[in-house]
Design a protein around this motif. Structure first.
Motif, PDB file in Angstrom:
ATOM      1  N   VAL A   1      45.628  28.909  40.790  1.00 44.19           N
ATOM      2  CA  VAL A   1      46.467  29.526  41.812  1.00 44.19           C
ATOM      3  C   VAL A   1      46.394  31.034  41.621  1.00 44.19           C
ATOM      4  O   VAL A   1      46.793  31.545  40.561  1.00 44.19           O
ATOM      5  CB  VAL A   1      47.925  29.043  41.719  1.00 44.19           C
ATOM      6  CG1 VAL A   1      48.783  29.716  42.795  1.00 44.19           C
ATOM      7  CG2 VAL A   1      48.013  27.524  41.837  1.00 44.19           C
ATOM      8  N   GLU A   2      45.878  31.742  42.618  1.00 42.70           N
ATOM      9  CA  GLU A   2      45.707  33.185  42.464  1.00 42.70           C
ATOM     10  C   GLU A   2      45.509  33.830  43.827  1.00 42.70           C
ATOM     11  O   GLU A   2      44.959  33.201  44.751  1.00 42.70           O
ATOM     12  CB  GLU A   2      44.501  33.491  41.576  1.00 42.70           C
ATOM     13  CG  GLU A   2      43.197  32.964  42.137  1.00 42.70           C
ATOM     14  CD  GLU A   2      42.059  32.998  41.144  1.00 42.70           C
ATOM     15  OE1 GLU A   2      40.911  33.197  41.574  1.00 42.70           O
ATOM     16  OE2 GLU A   2      42.320  32.813  39.946  1.00 42.70           O
ATOM     17  N   PRO A   3      45.925  35.079  43.989  1.00 36.31           N
ATOM     18  CA  PRO A   3      45.672  35.784  45.249  1.00 36.31           C
ATOM     19  C   PRO A   3      44.213  36.193  45.360  1.00 36.31           C
ATOM     20  O   PRO A   3      43.461  36.197  44.377  1.00 36.31           O
ATOM     21  CB  PRO A   3      46.593  37.006  45.154  1.00 36.31           C
ATOM     22  CG  PRO A   3      46.722  37.253  43.681  1.00 36.31           C
ATOM     23  CD  PRO A   3      46.685  35.894  43.031  1.00 36.31           C
ATOM     24  N   GLU A   4      43.809  36.529  46.559  1.00 34.84           N
ATOM     25  CA  GLU A   4      42.455  37.018  46.791  1.00 34.84           C
ATOM     26  C   GLU A   4      42.208  38.270  45.950  1.00 34.84           C
ATOM     27  O   GLU A   4      43.055  39.163  45.864  1.00 34.84           O
ATOM     28  CB  GLU A   4      42.275  37.358  48.278  1.00 34.84           C
ATOM     29  CG  GLU A   4      40.863  37.742  48.662  1.00 34.84           C
ATOM     30  CD  GLU A   4      39.916  36.569  48.682  1.00 34.84           C
ATOM     31  OE1 GLU A   4      38.698  36.792  48.573  1.00 34.84           O
ATOM     32  OE2 GLU A   4      40.402  35.410  48.791  1.00 34.84           O
ATOM     33  N   GLY A   5      41.050  38.326  45.281  1.00 31.65           N
ATOM     34  CA  GLY A   5      40.691  39.487  44.481  1.00 31.65           C
ATOM     35  C   GLY A   5      41.269  39.505  43.089  1.00 31.65           C
ATOM     36  O   GLY A   5      41.108  40.499  42.369  1.00 31.65           O
ATOM     37  N   TYR A   6      41.929  38.424  42.659  1.00 30.43           N
ATOM     38  CA  TYR A   6      42.496  38.401  41.302  1.00 30.43           C
ATOM     39  C   TYR A   6      41.394  38.541  40.254  1.00 30.43           C
ATOM     40  O   TYR A   6      41.541  39.289  39.289  1.00 30.43           O
ATOM     41  CB  TYR A   6      43.284  37.111  41.093  1.00 30.43           C
ATOM     42  CG  TYR A   6      43.803  36.945  39.687  1.00 30.43           C
ATOM     43  CD1 TYR A   6      44.780  37.793  39.170  1.00 30.43           C
ATOM     44  CD2 TYR A   6      43.309  35.934  38.860  1.00 30.43           C
ATOM     45  CE1 TYR A   6      45.247  37.639  37.875  1.00 30.43           C
ATOM     46  CE2 TYR A   6      43.771  35.773  37.567  1.00 30.43           C
ATOM     47  CZ  TYR A   6      44.737  36.626  37.073  1.00 30.43           C
ATOM     48  OH  TYR A   6      45.197  36.472  35.789  1.00 30.43           O
TER      49      TYR A   6
END
Length: 508
Positions: free
Chosen positions: A208-213
């Protein structure tokens, strides 16, 4: 309890497989992203296959089935998701939804569950019926989304559901917009078959991570450490094999036996490590692998500040996110270091090799920063509880040994852990046994306050943490966002199936 679970499963989307048994994934496998970095090629460990969310939704089908596979150059009988070992990685963003169809293509259970009435005359303390202290129905299953902060109700992370062989169930899991960033995993959680199924391959990673993490140019490795049952095929469904701490286990990394992991001197890689096994602890020494390591997250929660580490202890169920840098050129063994597991000494085991090629260009890339939850203060605590872990003789259990919490083995109708939604509590687990117990609490992460009475200055966040043999663990947890029913249990899965589990009810 079994009948109630069956009714719930059928009433919430369970259907017979029938012609659908031949369906493949409804989600789409994505490239693992390593081709541009020269990793995952011939002679290098590849990431598991991957399914990504699209437009806020991750669609996938998981189909556990029984099949033979070559592990250590010998055929092993395995239960696997979608024919892989491990199952596909699910990658999504905070705020996404998971629509996952679980199609149980495992063979019928050889024997029906014993009638609990047969045991009523035994006059044994704790719940009656072998289902709560001994494994059974090895091919009945469900899903747990380990570490996710999501609803435990209905079609979400509901471990009380039952999906029998030949049935299917449609899960719907909504990830909150403010969900922590990190590594999680999925695995079966039907009480009585958990050790058998995870011990024969059923597990997969969730990210689970935002875009660009993960920045472009930082190679990401997903490393799923599993220990599959290593006995003969005839022992595959023998509880004495998967319930014994002394029975043989074969370590694999992403389904491979002693593979090679390659990087260059000075190169940084982002390693997401998951210990998805049934009972064996896994201490790792990064320095001995020729690596410098920086811990950035554990058990699905980012650290406030990156932390250099030489070594880490993974308990069954733990995940760690580390950035490693190649230091010493050459071939180094990746070793599970020796560990004293109560009365059993776990010897060093070679998991694979780390090959560091000379002459690489130094890299300063790191994952994007993400904030952990705020510390749980003394003023927030509304109640302190003591939870006692124990064991007792029980002829219904394998090897006549059952495990207990607060003096009783798992009772599906007992709910005396009943925090109130919107509060925080402090729990102290007291271990009266000679074995360590990595305790896992579903739905809400916790902060570790003290181990065996010694306060921890860092107070790390976890969802699974070990209670030392004959020691104590003090933790704090906020019960946020979701009321409902779930469990806490030992993640040594033979201990869970032998009774070391307790229900938790979050009151609205």
């Amino acid at each position: 309890m079994h009948n109630r679970r069956q009714i719930l499963a059928l009433g919430a989307g369970g259907v017979a497989l029938g012609a659908a048994a031949g369906l493949g994934w409804s989600g789409r496998a994505e490239a693992d992203g390593l081709a541009g970095f020269g990793l995952g090629g011939p002679g290098d460990l590849a990431n598991p296959s991957e399914i990504r969310s699209r437009d806020g939704r991750l669609q996938a089908t998981l189909r556990p089935q029984l099949s033979m596979a070559l592990v250590d150059d010998k055929p092993r009988n395995l239960r696997r998701y979608n024919g892989g070992l491990p199952g596909p990685t699910l990658r999504l963003r905070p705020g996404d939804a998971i629509d996952l169809r679980l199609e149980n293509a495992l063979p019928p259970n050889p024997l029906p569950m014993p009638d609990p009435a047969l045991f009523e005359a035994a006059d044994l303390c704790g719940p009656v019926g072998s289902s709560h202290v001994a494994p059974h129905d090895f091919n009945t299953t469900n899903l747990h989304f380990h570490g996710l902060h999501v609803s435990p109700k209905g079609r979400s992370d509901n471990v009380f559901l039952t999906v029998a062989p030949g049935e299917a169930f449609n899960y719907h899991v909504q990830i909150p917009e403010n969900h922590p960033v990190g590594s999680f995993w999925y695995h079966p959680h039907w009480h009585g078959s958990v050790a058998a199924q995870i011990g024969s391959g059923m597990a997969g990673m969730i990210l689970v991570e935002p875009e660009g993490y993960v920045p472009e140019g930082l190679p990401e490795r997903q490393i799923v450490i599993q220990t599959v049952i290593g006995g003969d095929a005839a022992d595959f469904d023998d509880p004495r094999q998967f319930m014994s701490l002394r029975a043989p286990r074969i370590f694999t990394l992403n389904g491979q036996y002693r593979p090679t992991i390659r990087l260059r001197q000075g190169e940084r890689q982002f390693w997401r490590l998951l210990l998805a096994n049934d009972f064996q602890f896994c201490p790792l020494d990064f320095k001995a692998m020729g690596l410098a390591a920086t811990l950035v997250g554990r058990d699905g929660t980012p650290l406030r500040e990156p932390k250099p580490v030489d070594s880490l202890l993974l308990s069954p169920g733990n995940r760690v996110d580390v950035v490693v840098e190649g230091l010493a050129p050459g071939l180094h063994d990746m070793v599970r270091q020796p560990y004293r597991h109560g009365l059993v000494d776990l010897k060093a085991r070679t998991l694979g090799q780390v090959h560091i090629a000379p002459g690489g260009a130094p890299s300063g890339l790191m994952p994007a920063r993400a904030a952990p939850p705020p510390d749980i203060t003394d003023a927030e605590i509304v109640r302190r509880r003591t939870v006692v872990l124990g064991e007792r003789k029980d002829p219904r259990a394998v090897f006549d040994l059952a495990f207990t919490i607060d003096g009783q083995s798992y009772d599906p109708d007992d709910w005396h852990l009943d925090p109130r939604l919107g509060t925080a509590e402090e729990w102290t687990f007291v271990n009266t046994t000679a074995y360590p117990h990595p305790m896992h609490i579903h739905i809400n992460p916790f902060q570790v306050v003290a181990v065996s009475g010694v306060p921890l200055a860092e107070r790390p966040w976890h969802d699974t943490f070990v209670v030392p043999a004959a020691g104590t663990l003090t933790l704090r947890s906020r019960f946020e966002d979701f009321d409902g029913d779930f469990v806490t249990h030992c993640h040594i899965l033979p201990h869970e199936d032998a009774g070391m589990m307790m229900n938790v009810r979050i009151l609205p």
